[in-house]
Structures are given as C-alpha cells and as structure tokens.
Scaffold this motif. Structure first.
Motif, PDB file in Angstrom:
ATOM      1  N   ILE A 157      -9.107  14.150  12.532  1.00  0.00           N
ATOM      2  CA  ILE A 157     -10.361  14.568  11.907  1.00  0.00           C
ATOM      3  C   ILE A 157     -10.616  16.011  12.305  1.00  0.00           C
ATOM      4  N   ALA A 158     -10.943  16.841  11.336  1.00  0.00           N
ATOM      5  CA  ALA A 158     -11.208  18.252  11.630  1.00  0.00           C
ATOM      6  C   ALA A 158     -12.444  18.716  10.869  1.00  0.00           C
ATOM      7  N   GLU A 159     -13.232  19.554  11.523  1.00  0.00           N
ATOM      8  CA  GLU A 159     -14.399  20.148  10.881  1.00  0.00           C
ATOM      9  C   GLU A 159     -14.503  21.607  11.274  1.00  0.00           C
ATOM     10  N   ASP A 160     -14.882  22.410  10.298  1.00  0.00           N
ATOM     11  CA  ASP A 160     -15.049  23.846  10.526  1.00  0.00           C
ATOM     12  C   ASP A 160     -16.493  24.202  10.237  1.00  0.00           C
ATOM     13  N   ARG A 161     -17.221  24.606  11.265  1.00  0.00           N
ATOM     14  CA  ARG A 161     -18.625  24.984  11.121  1.00  0.00           C
ATOM     15  C   ARG A 161     -18.805  26.444  11.537  1.00  0.00           C
ATOM     16  N   GLU A 162     -19.931  27.022  11.151  1.00  0.00           N
ATOM     17  CA  GLU A 162     -20.218  28.402  11.506  1.00  0.00           C
ATOM     18  C   GLU A 162     -20.302  28.591  13.016  1.00  0.00           C
ATOM     19  N   ASP A 163     -20.847  27.572  13.708  1.00  0.00           N
ATOM     20  CA  ASP A 163     -21.034  27.681  15.155  1.00  0.00           C
ATOM     21  C   ASP A 163     -19.920  27.029  15.960  1.00  0.00           C
ATOM     22  N   GLY A 164     -18.841  26.647  15.300  1.00  0.00           N
ATOM     23  CA  GLY A 164     -17.730  26.048  16.030  1.00  0.00           C
ATOM     24  C   GLY A 164     -16.909  25.131  15.147  1.00  0.00           C
ATOM     25  N   SER A 165     -15.717  24.844  15.599  1.00  0.00           N
ATOM     26  CA  SER A 165     -14.814  23.954  14.861  1.00  0.00           C
ATOM     27  C   SER A 165     -14.159  22.999  15.847  1.00  0.00           C
ATOM     28  N   PHE A 166     -13.681  21.871  15.322  1.00  0.00           N
ATOM     29  CA  PHE A 166     -12.940  20.973  16.197  1.00  0.00           C
ATOM     30  C   PHE A 166     -11.816  20.278  15.441  1.00  0.00           C
ATOM     31  N   ILE A 167     -10.825  19.862  16.207  1.00  0.00           N
ATOM     32  CA  ILE A 167      -9.751  19.000  15.720  1.00  0.00           C
ATOM     33  C   ILE A 167      -9.747  17.776  16.628  1.00  0.00           C
ATOM     34  N   TRP A 168      -9.890  16.602  16.014  1.00  0.00           N
ATOM     35  CA  TRP A 168     -10.052  15.352  16.752  1.00  0.00           C
ATOM     36  C   TRP A 168      -8.889  14.441  16.372  1.00  0.00           C
ATOM     37  N   GLU A 169      -7.935  14.289  17.280  1.00  0.00           N
ATOM     38  CA  GLU A 169      -6.757  13.455  17.018  1.00  0.00           C
ATOM     39  C   GLU A 169      -6.925  12.111  17.711  1.00  0.00           C
ATOM     40  N   ASN A 170      -6.718  11.039  16.937  1.00  0.00           N
ATOM     41  CA  ASN A 170      -6.850   9.683  17.463  1.00  0.00           C
ATOM     42  C   ASN A 170      -5.482   9.026  17.589  1.00  0.00           C
ATOM     43  N   SER A 171      -5.308   8.261  18.626  1.00  0.00           N
ATOM     44  CA  SER A 171      -4.119   7.413  18.749  1.00  0.00           C
ATOM     45  C   SER A 171      -4.557   6.076  19.334  1.00  0.00           C
ATOM     46  N   TYR A 172      -4.119   5.002  18.710  1.00  0.00           N
ATOM     47  CA  TYR A 172      -4.584   3.665  19.088  1.00  0.00           C
ATOM     48  C   TYR A 172      -3.428   2.829  19.611  1.00  0.00           C
ATOM     49  N   ASP A 173      -3.641   2.230  20.777  1.00  0.00           N
ATOM     50  CA  ASP A 173      -2.672   1.326  21.397  1.00  0.00           C
ATOM     51  C   ASP A 173      -3.116  -0.104  21.114  1.00  0.00           C
ATOM     52  N   GLN A 174      -2.426  -0.775  20.184  1.00  0.00           N
ATOM     53  CA  GLN A 174      -2.835  -2.118  19.774  1.00  0.00           C
ATOM     54  C   GLN A 174      -2.682  -3.138  20.895  1.00  0.00           C
ATOM     55  N   GLU A 175      -1.708  -2.910  21.753  1.00  0.00           N
ATOM     56  CA  GLU A 175      -1.466  -3.870  22.828  1.00  0.00           C
ATOM     57  C   GLU A 175      -2.608  -3.872  23.844  1.00  0.00           C
ATOM     58  N   LYS A 176      -3.136  -2.680  24.150  1.00  0.00           N
ATOM     59  CA  LYS A 176      -4.199  -2.561  25.139  1.00  0.00           C
ATOM     60  C   LYS A 176      -5.579  -2.385  24.506  1.00  0.00           C
ATOM     61  N   ASN A 177      -5.636  -2.284  23.181  1.00  0.00           N
ATOM     62  CA  ASN A 177      -6.894  -2.038  22.455  1.00  0.00           C
ATOM     63  C   ASN A 177      -7.584  -0.749  22.910  1.00  0.00           C
ATOM     64  N   LEU A 178      -6.783   0.258  23.236  1.00  0.00           N
ATOM     65  CA  LEU A 178      -7.302   1.543  23.687  1.00  0.00           C
ATOM     66  C   LEU A 178      -7.143   2.593  22.605  1.00  0.00           C
ATOM     67  N   ASN A 179      -8.210   3.358  22.393  1.00  0.00           N
ATOM     68  CA  ASN A 179      -8.150   4.486  21.465  1.00  0.00           C
ATOM     69  C   ASN A 179      -8.348   5.776  22.251  1.00  0.00           C
ATOM     70  N   VAL A 180      -7.401   6.699  22.103  1.00  0.00           N
ATOM     71  CA  VAL A 180      -7.455   7.969  22.811  1.00  0.00           C
ATOM     72  C   VAL A 180      -7.845   9.064  21.830  1.00  0.00           C
ATOM     73  N   TYR A 181      -8.906   9.805  22.169  1.00  0.00           N
ATOM     74  CA  TYR A 181      -9.339  10.947  21.377  1.00  0.00           C
ATOM     75  C   TYR A 181      -8.873  12.225  22.072  1.00  0.00           C
ATOM     76  N   GLU A 182      -8.028  12.983  21.416  1.00  0.00           N
ATOM     77  CA  GLU A 182      -7.652  14.313  21.913  1.00  0.00           C
ATOM     78  C   GLU A 182      -8.495  15.321  21.133  1.00  0.00           C
ATOM     79  N   LEU A 183      -9.420  15.957  21.818  1.00  0.00           N
ATOM     80  CA  LEU A 183     -10.391  16.824  21.174  1.00  0.00           C
ATOM     81  C   LEU A 183     -10.128  18.285  21.517  1.00  0.00           C
TER      82      LEU A 183
END
Length: 269
Positions: A157-183
C-alpha cells in the motif's frame, strides 16, 4: 509491542479515511445500553488521542494509555487545544497499572492485534477484568485472519501526500497468523529534501473461539461479537470485529479469582 516513532507526527493525516466519529458514537451507544453514561473510562492503545478526545467530549472522564512517547505527545497537544481533563499514561498495555477501577475499558484500531503472544493477550484481558467496576464493559476491535490472509496479506500500500508519503508492505505468515508491516516513511525537511524513516509492526490474528476462551478465563463474559461498529453478527468472514465483554463478579469459579495472574517475570505482592 512495537511503538510508533516518526509515524506519529503524520499518523492522523494517513488515518483520515477512518470514521472515528462514527466509531465513538457506537461506543457511547454501547456503553449507554449498560447505563454507563459518565465516569471513568480507560482507552488502551490510545495513540494520538482522537477517540479519547471524542469520548471526553461525550462526558466521560478519560484515561489514555499508550507505550509510544511520540503518539502521546500528539495526544497531549490535542488536550491543550480542547481543554479536556484527560489523564495520559506512558505505559505498555501488557503491564498497565491504575489507582482504581473504571466503568469501562475500550481499545480501537486493532491495538489488541499487536499482542502477538497468546499468553500476553490473555494477561491483558485479566488486567482489564481486574480494573473494571462490577459489571463494567470492555469494548475492543480486532482484525481477523480473513483480513490478513485474504485482503491485505502480501500486498503493498502506498500513498503520496503533500506532507509526506509512505510505502506499507505486508507479509502474512499463515502458520503463525502473523502479519508483518514494513513501513517506509518519506517526510519533507525544511531544506526541501525528504527524510526516509523505517518502522516494522507485527500483528497477530486470533479466532473468535480463542478470544472467547480468553475472555471467559479472565473472569468476563463475552456479551456479543459484531461486524465492526455495526449490530450485525460477526464471524470469521468479517475483516474487523467488535467484541463486547462484561465483568461479572470475578467469581471463584474463574481461574484468576479476581486477581492479576502470575506469569513469567511477574509476582504478586
């Protein structure tokens, strides 16, 4: 739990698609159904204090707890502007302490999903039960396995705003039910250049049955599970769920017997 750092300064900007007013009205209505129309209310994971402020506006005496100094700094700026007498505490949800009990505890924006260890989540539920008035309510939301696995997992997920931008990468581990957000944040500097800041956030999804078991073990009763901030029955196909639990006596039949349980690194006085 990971704290919000640089993201705190732009958190509200990137969350402007969240209808906090509607969420707050739902919480107020839910509490009012149990005749909780004033008095002390605690928000766990209060962040920048948006909902805390709205509940104070609705007439509650608010306490907000968060483990991020940066997020609480934003919340306290809002407190200065509003003039509301809100008590903010820099504490971790996993070990929060109060001087007495409260009429209700709330937690929004999937704060409970940050508790990735089942024992830790169970312990927080026990703490909530310990600090609730007799018959007090615990209202919280959580993202579901379906949301992490089927909706946002392994997406960017990515957004570009006047006051800042971000790139949000998700990865989900189905075995552990963990979602990691790399921001990755790109924030403008006074010299016209952008500063890159990186944060990692980890959340875990739990089944409804698991949450129900933990709630009951902590000494509360699970009153309802809804599709988030509606009155529609919630199930595993929803993306976010609202749970409503009630303290019901801290009876001796419950494992914790109305006390905070022991766990590794914790002792009772």
């Amino acid at each position: 739990m990971e704290s919000y750092g640089k993201f705190a300064s732009v958190y509200d900007m990137f969350q402007d698609n969240v209808n906090y007013r509607e969420w707050t009205e739902y919480i107020v209505e839910t509490l009012a159904q149990d005749e909780i129309k004033d008095g002390l209310v605690l928000e766990l994971g209060c962040g920048t204090g948006t909902v805390t402020e709205m509940l104070a506006e609705a007439g509650y005496d608010m306490i907000g707890i968060d483990n991020s100094e940066e997020m609480l700094a934003e919340a306290m700026e809002k407190r200065v502007e509003s003039g509301h007498n809100i008590l903010y505490l820099l504490q971790d949800m996993q070990d929060f302490e109060l001087y007495g009990t409260v009429r209700a505890v709330i937690s929004v924006c999937d704060s409970m999903n940050y508790l990735t260890d089942e024992e830790d989540l169970e312990y927080v539920f026990a703490l909530v039960n310990n600090y609730l008035d007799p018959g007090g309510l615990f209202v919280f939301d959580m993202n579901t396995i379906h949301k992490y696995r089927d909706v946002i997992g392994d997406t960017t997920i990515a957004e570009d705003r006047e006051d800042g931008s971000f790139i949000w990468e998700n990865s989900y581990d189905q075995e552990k039910n963990l979602n990691v957000y790399e921001l990755a944040l790109f924030l403008p500097r006074e010299d016209g250049l952008y500063e890159k800041c990186e944060e990692e956030h980890v959340q875990r999804a739990y089944s409804i049955e698991t949450i129900k078991r933990m709630i009951e073990k902590a000494g509360m009763e699970l009153v309802a599970v809804y599709d988030a901030y509606t009155r529609n029955p919630g199930d595993e196909n929803c993306e976010r769920l609202t749970f409503i639990a009630r303290e019901h006596g801290k009876s001796a039949e419950n494992e914790y017997h109305g006390r905070i349980p022991e766990r590794a690194g914790h002792t009772e006085e």
